[in-house]
Design an enzyme around this catalytic site. Structure first.
Site, mmCIF file in Angstrom:
data_model
loop_
_atom_site.group_PDB
_atom_site.id
_atom_site.type_symbol
_atom_site.label_atom_id
_atom_site.label_comp_id
_atom_site.label_asym_id
_atom_site.label_seq_id
_atom_site.Cartn_x
_atom_site.Cartn_y
_atom_site.Cartn_z
ATOM 1 N N CYS A 84 0.900 -1.046 -0.028
ATOM 2 C CA CYS A 84 -0.078 -0.143 0.126
ATOM 3 C C CYS A 84 0.747 1.313 -0.009
ATOM 4 C CB CYS A 84 -0.863 -0.054 1.222
ATOM 5 S SG CYS A 84 -2.099 -1.696 1.489
ATOM 6 N N HIS A 230 -3.989 7.074 2.095
ATOM 7 C CA HIS A 230 -3.992 5.651 1.427
ATOM 8 C C HIS A 230 -5.576 5.300 2.122
ATOM 9 C CE1 HIS A 230 -4.421 1.326 0.982
ATOM 10 N NE2 HIS A 230 -3.998 1.163 2.145
ATOM 11 N N ASN A 260 -10.207 -0.771 -0.685
ATOM 12 C CA ASN A 260 -8.873 -0.567 -0.510
ATOM 13 C C ASN A 260 -8.081 -1.389 -1.698
ATOM 14 O OD1 ASN A 260 -6.092 -0.946 0.036
ATOM 15 N ND2 ASN A 260 -6.314 -1.661 2.426
#
Length: 303
Positions: A84, A230, A260
């Site tokens: 990520c 994020h 996500n």
């Protein structure tokens, strides 16, 4: 249930690729859009950096497919694997190489096809993760006409803690556990996550990164026009902003629509904020990410 997922994560929708699609089917169009928006030609690119944990293939690098698709004949192409945090790591590398004079233009792509590595029966992961791609072009200022004179990455910070290696993990497929019939039967090629520990890490680390940024650069939270994080979990973002005494009005949130998407989530959110007019030239932007590794990073950008 849908209600449970929405209340605990903020996710209402997410996107998965079709069965006949791979990473480059998302990452190449994203890179092309970014190059066109930057007003340069693919041949002008000195580098193509793909930030991903789900490339088309591990050999060759996924970035090579993007280079081929763009016709970026003069570019170095390579992948970065920081999960990520990938896009933040990628922009750091591109920024530093441009500052040395080695590169003029680089495209940094964050792209994932996480649906390919999810156990559809694992409710701890399958409701969270998604597929997507976003891209940004970084250029040396004297190589771009009409650029805002103050546009630049002002500062960045990155870090990692390998002691958390097992919190977000795909056990099989590497040299430690190569693919075998046993590894497939044991579902070792699917992503696993310790959600509770990741939640605690993310809340603590994101708040810490924001404090570090303002203290290091001699600014206040009020000086930051927009935070682009994020897109991981709305409860994490709420907890961080509450901890820092900040309004969520200054935070870009699109995880309700995309879930996500790991390395893709931050550049997608950044792109949407720019195209919708939430980010204007001269704005001070803070971007931040954290993920498997454990890794983390942030950028302070004068847009």
């Amino acid at each position: 249930s849908d209600e449970w997922i929405t209340q605990r994560t903020g996710i209402r929708e997410r996107r998965w690729v079709n069965e006949d699609q791979a990473n480059s089917d998302l990452s190449s169009p994203a890179a092309r859009n970014a190059v066109e928006a930057a007003g340069i030609a693919p041949e002008d690119l000195d580098a193509v950096i793909l930030c991903t944990v789900t490339p088309d293939t591990f050999v060759p690098a996924g970035a090579c497919y993007i280079q081929r698709d763009l016709g970026a004949v003069n570019a170095t192409a390579f992948d970065m694997t920081a999960a990520c945090t990938g896009w933040v790591y990628g922009t750091m590398v591109a920024h530093n190489m441009i500052q040395t004079g080695a590169w003029k233009h680089a495209v940094v792509v964050g792209a994932e096809t996480l649906s390919r590595i999810l156990d559809k029966e694992d409710r701890n992961t399958v409701v969270l993760f998604s597929d997507g791609a976003g891209a940004t072009v970084l250029s040396r200022a004297d190589a771009v006409s009409g650029l805002h004179p103050n546009s630049q990455i002002l500062d960045f910070g990155t870090g990692s803690d390998g002691n958390g290696w097992d919190l977000i993990l795909l056990p099989g497929g590497g040299s430690r556990r190569p693919a075998t019939q046993h590894s497939v039967d044991e579902k070792q090629h699917y992503l696993t996550m310790n959600g509770r520990e990741v939640f605690k890490f993310a809340v603590k680390k994101m708040a810490e990164m924001m404090r570090t940024c303002v203290e290091k650069n001699g600014i206040s939270f009020d000086d930051i026009d927009l935070v682009v994080p994020h897109q991981v979990n709305i409860r994490i973002l709420d907890a961080v902003f509450d901890n820092l005494g900040l309004s969520m009005d200054r935070c870009v949130v699109n995880l309700d629509r995309y879930g996500n998407s790991s390395a893709a989530s931050l550049p997608i959110a950044l792109d949407e904020a720019v195209r919708s007019g939430r980010i204007q030239r001269g704005d001070l932007i803070f971007t931040t990410a954290f993920g498997s590794g454990l890794t983390w990073g942030w950028n302070l950008i004068r847009w």
